[in-house]
Design a protein around this motif. Structure first.
Motif, PDB file in Angstrom:
ATOM      1  N   ILE A   1     -10.843  21.793   2.114  1.00  0.00           N
ATOM      2  CA  ILE A   1     -10.743  21.220   3.453  1.00  0.00           C
ATOM      3  C   ILE A   1     -11.022  19.721   3.430  1.00  0.00           C
ATOM      4  N   ASP A   2     -11.962  19.310   2.592  1.00  0.00           N
ATOM      5  CA  ASP A   2     -12.256  17.871   2.515  1.00  0.00           C
ATOM      6  C   ASP A   2     -11.078  17.095   1.941  1.00  0.00           C
ATOM      7  N   ASP A   3     -10.364  17.695   0.986  1.00  0.00           N
ATOM      8  CA  ASP A   3      -9.165  17.052   0.444  1.00  0.00           C
ATOM      9  C   ASP A   3      -8.137  16.840   1.554  1.00  0.00           C
ATOM     10  N   VAL A   4      -7.900  17.887   2.343  1.00  0.00           N
ATOM     11  CA  VAL A   4      -6.902  17.814   3.404  1.00  0.00           C
ATOM     12  C   VAL A   4      -7.266  16.722   4.410  1.00  0.00           C
ATOM     13  N   VAL A   5      -8.533  16.687   4.803  1.00  0.00           N
ATOM     14  CA  VAL A   5      -8.985  15.681   5.767  1.00  0.00           C
ATOM     15  C   VAL A   5      -8.875  14.275   5.183  1.00  0.00           C
ATOM     16  N   ASP A   6      -9.253  14.126   3.916  1.00  0.00           N
ATOM     17  CA  ASP A   6      -9.152  12.810   3.276  1.00  0.00           C
ATOM     18  C   ASP A   6      -7.711  12.324   3.224  1.00  0.00           C
ATOM     19  N   TRP A   7      -6.778  13.242   2.964  1.00  0.00           N
ATOM     20  CA  TRP A   7      -5.381  12.866   2.776  1.00  0.00           C
ATOM     21  C   TRP A   7      -4.657  12.581   4.087  1.00  0.00           C
ATOM     22  N   ILE A   8      -4.887  13.415   5.107  1.00  0.00           N
ATOM     23  CA  ILE A   8      -4.074  13.264   6.327  1.00  0.00           C
ATOM     24  C   ILE A   8      -4.892  13.128   7.605  1.00  0.00           C
ATOM     25  N   GLY A   9      -6.195  13.381   7.562  1.00  0.00           N
ATOM     26  CA  GLY A   9      -7.026  13.262   8.751  1.00  0.00           C
ATOM     27  C   GLY A   9      -7.125  14.564   9.533  1.00  0.00           C
ATOM     28  N   VAL A  10      -8.156  14.660  10.370  1.00  0.00           N
ATOM     29  CA  VAL A  10      -8.406  15.885  11.128  1.00  0.00           C
ATOM     30  C   VAL A  10      -7.289  16.169  12.133  1.00  0.00           C
ATOM     31  N   ASP A  11      -6.885  15.157  12.904  1.00  0.00           N
ATOM     32  CA  ASP A  11      -5.864  15.392  13.936  1.00  0.00           C
ATOM     33  C   ASP A  11      -4.559  15.897  13.347  1.00  0.00           C
ATOM     34  N   ALA A  12      -4.074  15.229  12.308  1.00  0.00           N
ATOM     35  CA  ALA A  12      -2.805  15.632  11.704  1.00  0.00           C
ATOM     36  C   ALA A  12      -2.910  17.027  11.105  1.00  0.00           C
ATOM     37  N   ALA A  13      -4.049  17.318  10.475  1.00  0.00           N
ATOM     38  CA  ALA A  13      -4.229  18.640   9.863  1.00  0.00           C
ATOM     39  C   ALA A  13      -4.266  19.722  10.930  1.00  0.00           C
ATOM     40  N   ARG A  14      -5.081  19.531  11.955  1.00  0.00           N
ATOM     41  CA  ARG A  14      -5.220  20.564  12.986  1.00  0.00           C
ATOM     42  C   ARG A  14      -3.901  20.781  13.716  1.00  0.00           C
ATOM     43  N   TYR A  15      -3.247  19.703  14.121  1.00  0.00           N
ATOM     44  CA  TYR A  15      -2.011  19.867  14.880  1.00  0.00           C
ATOM     45  C   TYR A  15      -0.937  20.549  14.032  1.00  0.00           C
ATOM     46  N   THR A  16      -0.766  20.085  12.811  1.00  0.00           N
ATOM     47  CA  THR A  16       0.317  20.608  11.974  1.00  0.00           C
ATOM     48  C   THR A  16       0.064  22.060  11.586  1.00  0.00           C
ATOM     49  N   LEU A  17      -1.177  22.414  11.337  1.00  0.00           N
ATOM     50  CA  LEU A  17      -1.495  23.790  10.967  1.00  0.00           C
ATOM     51  C   LEU A  17      -1.377  24.738  12.153  1.00  0.00           C
ATOM     52  N   ALA A  18      -1.579  24.214  13.374  1.00  0.00           N
ATOM     53  CA  ALA A  18      -1.529  25.069  14.561  1.00  0.00           C
ATOM     54  C   ALA A  18      -0.148  25.121  15.201  1.00  0.00           C
ATOM     55  N   ARG A  19       0.784  24.241  14.796  1.00  0.00           N
ATOM     56  CA  ARG A  19       2.056  24.143  15.518  1.00  0.00           C
ATOM     57  C   ARG A  19       3.098  25.153  15.056  1.00  0.00           C
ATOM     58  N   SER A  20       2.801  25.916  14.001  1.00  0.00           N
ATOM     59  CA  SER A  20       3.746  26.910  13.489  1.00  0.00           C
ATOM     60  C   SER A  20       3.133  28.300  13.569  1.00  0.00           C
ATOM     61  N   SER A  21       3.978  29.290  13.755  1.00  0.00           N
ATOM     62  CA  SER A  21       3.514  30.668  13.763  1.00  0.00           C
ATOM     63  C   SER A  21       2.839  30.988  12.439  1.00  0.00           C
ATOM     64  N   THR A  22       1.745  31.716  12.496  1.00  0.00           N
ATOM     65  CA  THR A  22       1.029  32.075  11.267  1.00  0.00           C
ATOM     66  C   THR A  22       1.814  33.061  10.418  1.00  0.00           C
ATOM     67  N   ASP A  23       2.897  33.602  10.967  1.00  0.00           N
ATOM     68  CA  ASP A  23       3.752  34.500  10.180  1.00  0.00           C
ATOM     69  C   ASP A  23       4.545  33.743   9.125  1.00  0.00           C
ATOM     70  N   SER A  24       4.611  32.428   9.244  1.00  0.00           N
ATOM     71  CA  SER A  24       5.468  31.646   8.352  1.00  0.00           C
ATOM     72  C   SER A  24       4.630  30.780   7.414  1.00  0.00           C
ATOM     73  N   THR A  25       5.145  30.615   6.183  1.00  0.00           N
ATOM     74  CA  THR A  25       4.556  29.670   5.246  1.00  0.00           C
ATOM     75  C   THR A  25       4.872  28.255   5.718  1.00  0.00           C
ATOM     76  N   ILE A  26       3.910  27.358   5.624  1.00  0.00           N
ATOM     77  CA  ILE A  26       4.172  25.992   6.061  1.00  0.00           C
ATOM     78  C   ILE A  26       3.838  25.007   4.944  1.00  0.00           C
ATOM     79  N   THR A  27       4.425  23.829   5.049  1.00  0.00           N
ATOM     80  CA  THR A  27       4.215  22.765   4.074  1.00  0.00           C
ATOM     81  C   THR A  27       3.686  21.532   4.789  1.00  0.00           C
TER      82      THR A  27
END
Length: 554
Positions: A385-411
């Protein structure tokens, strides 16, 4: 008038027709009112006539004609048309539709809240990664989705308890303790042990905090590394969750189930329900009665309880603590848990289709410069989680992870999510919010404002762009309610991204919000400022539900 208010008005019209003897039907508990894609079909449409036709013993169009007259008489309704087999297309007058802007501004942060799940007590468990290392990227997805879902459920009236289940008992914790002990003693990592810089860091912290630990007998030393290591690792997980904006009401210890006797009690309670049996010296739960692929062992022949027994005790604990619905949010490698967890609920006498929900989240990949990122410097073999936050920030991580159905793999594309472009979804939404705030700042610079509620003239918001904006804003409470009912936070993100933001940009490009040059401030300008503030309110409320900031400047 919101879609919900119009829905109630249609219900009232149906009830009036029934009381007048014009219809012999049960008044529906809910009437669907939707924004038609083709604006030539009015502001809103309802299929209530088709819904009632069979019970009424009349053709749908005949029912529609009967209701159309009553709806036409409602204050604020400009026109009612009947289309196709019996759809009712409703057009509101400009004043009634424009009034929504004032309602939204006055409601502020409360706009979007609804009663779709009023009073429902939900235990929402998510992340729950083993406390043997930092939260990995799969857990990060649930941290974003689970926390957003909790916010949405609460906004829909549910009584939500969020929970992290600490698997602090069993073999994995023993391996973790052994890995710490080996690192502290400069010994090779045990078979199936844990590696990474974090193991060395924790081992050093323990040896510094517990003088003489390395001189203890081996068994005592191992126990010391177990207890202190677990405490430090849990604190590390709690820190990362706090920094990610994810809140848990309860950090529930698996070990406490064993220490309190809850596991033994759970087996006894399930036996009373008639689903426990003894075979080959072991104690089993007959989960095949409820769709599981095989019966499950609760206690092995050697007397050792299984993880499954703890799972059963944990479910019963949730119910004993008042949960009506227990929602489990599990990782992609937990598909096999769905039927067995539902079977526990059924064996306990609960409704496996209502009292328990098991949701599986798919994998997450990260890209940088077109190449998949697989390794963490600190954890060695995972992305944390710290890697993800360091690379893209909390806002970008939270929004991008929440904007797709959990049924799908995301990148998660690091390059894209750190760019200042409309291709970056979080930037696109946040930019829309800053653009709305910019209008208010410009108005302040000109020394003008939207005036008081008494100055607001909603009937002036009559252009197609204003009407479209009002229609989109009116959908928000329904979007939140549906996201809560279906446990799908991505519906809020998609609404912001695909409906609200583009509609606002079209409004911005086609309507003047402020006077230019020597122009006087008019009532139309003031009405439009109310509309812009209403849009800003909805964007901010939507982002708050997703745990994402709504900046005023970028």
């Amino acid at each position: 008038m919101t879609p919900a208010e119009l829905s109630q008005a249609v219900q009232v019209a149906v009830r009036a027709a029934v009381e007048a003897g014009e219809l012999s039907v049960d008044v529906p508990e809910q009437v669907t009112v939707e924004r038609p894609k083709n604006r030539d079909h009015g502001d809103y449409a309802t299929n209530v006539a088709l819904q009632l036709a069979k019970a009424a013993g009349r053709p749908p169009r005949a029912v529609a004609e009967l209701l159309a007259g009553r709806l036409q008489a409602l204050a604020g309704v400009a026109k009612v048309d009947i289309a196709g087999p019996g759809f009712l297309n409703i057009t509101l007058d400009a004043a009634t539709q424009g009034e929504l802007a004032r309602s939204i501004v006055e409601a502020g942060p409360a706009y979007g809240r609804n009663a779709a799940l009023a009073g429902l007590r939900i235990n929402l468990e998510f992340v729950s990664a083993n406390p043997t290392g930092p939260i990995h990227i799969g857990g990060v997805r649930w941290a974003a989705v689970g926390d957003s879902l909790a916010r949405i459920l609460k906004a829909s009236g549910a009584d939500v308890a969020t929970e992290y289940y600490l698997n602090d008992a069993g073999v994995q914790i023993s391996k973790f303790a052994g890995s710490l002990k080996a690192a502290a003693n400069n010994q090779p990592v045990p078979a199936d042990g844990y590696v990474g810089e974090y193991i060395v860091e924790i081992a050093k912290a323990i040896t510094g905090a517990v003088p003489g630990i390395l001189e203890l007998p081996e068994a005592e030393q191992l126990q010391a590394f177990r207890s202190h290591g677990l405490k430090l690792m849990v604190a590390e997980i709690q820190r990362s969750m706090d920094e990610f904006g994810t809140h848990f009401d309860t950090w529930f210890s698996e070990q406490s189930l064993h220490d309190s006797g809850a596991v033994t009690e759970a087996i006894a309670r399930l036996r009373e329900q008639g689903h426990v049996f003894d075979e080959d010296g072991a104690i089993w739960l007959r989960t095949t009665d409820f769709g599981d692929d095989k019966d499950r062992v609760l206690v092995k022949a050697d007397g050792e309880t299984t993880y499954f027994a703890a799972d059963a005790a944990y479910y019963l604990s949730k119910r004993d603590r008042g949960s009506e619905v227990s929602v489990y949010m599990l990782g992609a490698d937990h598909h096999g848990y769905v039927n067995r967890l539902k079977a526990i609920a059924a064996c306990a006498g609960d409704d496996m289709d209502r009292n328990i929900e098991v949701r599986i989240g798919q994998f997450v990949k990260m890209l940088r410069d077109g190449e998949e990122v697989r390794m963490s410097k600190r954890a060695g073999n995972i992305i944390t989680i710290d890697d993800v936050v360091d690379w893209i920030g909390v806002d970008a991580a939270r929004y991008t992870l929440a904007r797709s159905s959990t049924d799908s793999t995301i990148t998660l594309d690091i390059n894209l999510l750190t760019s200042q472009s409309n291709e970056n979804p979080v930037h696109y939404i946040q930019y829309a919010h800053t653009r709305m705030c910019g209008v208010a700042r410009k108005a302040a610079e000109l020394g003008v404002d939207k005036g008081t509620a008494a100055d607001f003239r909603p009937e002036l918001l009559a252009t197609p762009w204003e009407s479209d904006m009002l229609g989109v804003l009116g959908q928000f409470p329904g979007i939140v309610a549906k996201a809560g009912e279906l446990r799908e936070p991505h519906r809020v993100a998609r609404y912001l991204e695909e409906e609200l933001a583009p509609t606002y940009h079209r409004l911005y490009d086609n309507c003047m919000f402020l006077p230019k040059g020597d122009e006087e401030m008019t009532d139309l300008h003031r009405a439009r400022l109310w509309l812009v503030e209403a849009a800003q309110t909805v964007v901010a409320n939507g982002l708050t539900l997703l745990g994402v900031s709504a900046p005023e400047r970028m």
